[in-house]
Motif scaffolding. Structure first.
Motif, PDB file in Angstrom:
ATOM      1  N   ASP A  91      -6.047   7.023  -2.275  1.00  0.00           N
ATOM      2  CA  ASP A  91      -6.504   6.232  -1.123  1.00  0.00           C
ATOM      3  C   ASP A  91      -6.517   4.746  -1.420  1.00  0.00           C
ATOM      4  N   GLN A  97       4.243   4.808   2.423  1.00  0.00           N
ATOM      5  CA  GLN A  97       3.106   4.961   1.510  1.00  0.00           C
ATOM      6  C   GLN A  97       3.569   4.918   0.049  1.00  0.00           C
ATOM      7  N   ASN A 156       2.602  -0.861  -2.860  1.00  0.00           N
ATOM      8  CA  ASN A 156       3.234  -1.495  -1.698  1.00  0.00           C
ATOM      9  C   ASN A 156       4.642  -1.989  -2.018  1.00  0.00           C
TER      10      ASN A 156
END
Length: 454
Positions: free
Chosen positions: A124, A346, A350
């Protein structure tokens, strides 16, 4: 007869301290030593925190198991509130009928742990992650079973904070075992995990049988079962209601998974029932950078589920998905019967290596019946890196009243089809033979699950 009566009396006298019957008989998977969690001070009122009692029990039983007989921790009827705790080798966690292990909702009870090496960071959020509720590493011969007791993650507090973007670290999973061999999970219900439910990672010889997994269908990332860089996994007779993929086969994330280089392979999925309106019955990926091969799924049912067996990959993933065999699916109310994604985003930092291209080939689907279908197929490979070797045979998809006029949308895929209705896209239009399914059965885990009572 007299000897038998004496044996029964001795068994009753010892019932509070040890197992009697199957556990004492020396049967395969049964344990010589057993103790109830109450012997370590636990109270099953759903209010008192029992973290210390669970930890003390596991340490004590690990010591007692050193004689080679193994040990079982019995959780009797009641509500047993606890923070995260670890398991040990040659060990059974046994939940009796009416037993419910409740995860603490106080985040202070969940310490931070290192990210997985094949992920490089939390899933996450960057950095470390919250501990998993039930965990273990480098274990051998672990059984989680019982009379359909419940392990309840009480995940609502985590979901609320996740939606509000109030979490600085990745949520823990309900069960995560690392670098372990000889795992059996059976006849247990898992409810309301903070995130993924069952996460065997870097494991071998894993059997998950007769398990129920329940979460609200809009809860975030509550995947059911996620074998991750694991080999020889058998999943059978499971019922999953999820806010994400019912089963997701994974093998690490982008450059971290490529470097760790441990595939998920030799996985059997049978007689699965899945409900997941926004995700897949079985997903291959999206984290598949160590590779996925030899997955065999059959005789399964999906109801009100977004798609059946979905490939999820993209540029930067690297790795491979190949030798996938699917047959005997019964699908009821589906957005897509067939879905492949070559543009899944995802990425952990990044960013990703644009030269890390996945190889997707040898994907076989046969004997599929679907009804109330919005669209038969959405098949998207990657430009200059098409998904190849796709085979679809003996498929009937009956359309929903509001079905799309365009039933197949295919780009950058190549394959064959046989006896498929509605008629597939030209990229899959070549006439083929019935799709392959391996004749030789994969032998995984014990031929029969241990029948032990404590």
């Amino acid at each position: 007869m007299q000897a038998a009566a004496v044996a029964v009396a001795l068994c009753a006298a010892a019932a509070l301290l040890a197992s009697c019957g199957a556990g004492a008989s020396g049967g395969e998977g049964c344990r010589k030593h057993a103790a109830r969690v109450t012997e370590y001070g636990a109270v099953g009122d759903g209010k008192r925190l029992n973290t210390a009692a669970f930890a003390k029990a596991v340490v004590d039983l690990a010591e007692r198991a050193r004689d080679g007989g193994g040990a079982a921790l019995v959780v009797p009827k009641g509500k047993w509130l606890t923070g995260p705790f670890n398991l040990t080798s040659h060990f059974t966690l046994y939940l009796d009928e009416g037993a419910e292990i409740l995860a603490s909702q106080d985040m202070k009870d969940w310490p931070l742990i290192a990210p997985l090496p094949s992920y490089g960071r939390g899933r996450d959020e960057p950095g470390p992650r919250y501990s998993n509720f039930i965990a273990g590493s480098n274990l051998t011969d672990v059984i989680i079973t019982g009379k359909n007791g419940t392990i309840n993650g009480q995940g609502q507090v985590w979901w609320d904070k996740y939606h509000a973007k109030e979490l600085k670290f990745t949520r823990g999973y309900l069960l995560e075992l690392l670098y372990s061999d000889g795992i059996i999970i059976s006849n247990v219900t898992f409810v309301d995990s903070p995130s993924w439910n069952l996460h065997p990672t870097y494991c071998t010889n894993v059997t998950i049988s007769g398990v129920t997994i329940l979460a609200p269908v809009h809860s975030p990332n509550t995947d059911g079962i996620d074998p991750d860089s694991s080999s020889h996994v058998r999943i059978e007779d499971c019922y999953i209601v999820s806010g994400d993929d019912c089963i997701a086969v994974k093998s690490g994330w982008d450059e971290y998974g490529i470097k760790f280089n441990m595939p998920s392979q030799h996985i059997v999925i049978k007689r699965l029932t899945c409900i997941s309106p926004t995700s897949a019955m079985i997903a291959l990926g999206s984290e598949m950078s160590g590779g996925i091969r030899d997955v065999r799924a059959e005789d399964s049912v999906a109801i009100n589920t977004e798609s059946a067996v979905r490939v999820k990959s993209g540029v930067g993933r690297g790795g491979f998905v190949k030798d996938i065999f699917v047959r005997g699916l019964s699908l009821h109310t589906m957005k897509w019967v067939f879905w492949m994604t070559g543009n899944y985003g995802q990425h952990p930092d990044n960013s990703s290596d644009p030269n890390a291209m996945p190889e997707v080939t040898g994907i076989n689907y046969s004997d599929v019946f679907a009804e109330n279908v919005t669209m038969a197929g959405r098949m998207e490979g990657i430009p200059n890196d098409p998904y190849t070797g796709i085979c679809i045979s003996n498929v009937t998809a009956r359309l929903a009243p509001d079905a799309k006029k365009l039933q197949w949308n295919c780009t950058d895929v190549k394959g064959v089809a046989s006896d498929v209705h509605p008629k597939p896209c030209p990229e899959l239009g070549a006439e083929g033979k019935p799709c392959a399914f391996p004749e030789e059965e994969l032998v995984i885990g014990p031929p029969e699950l241990p029948k032990c009572s404590y």
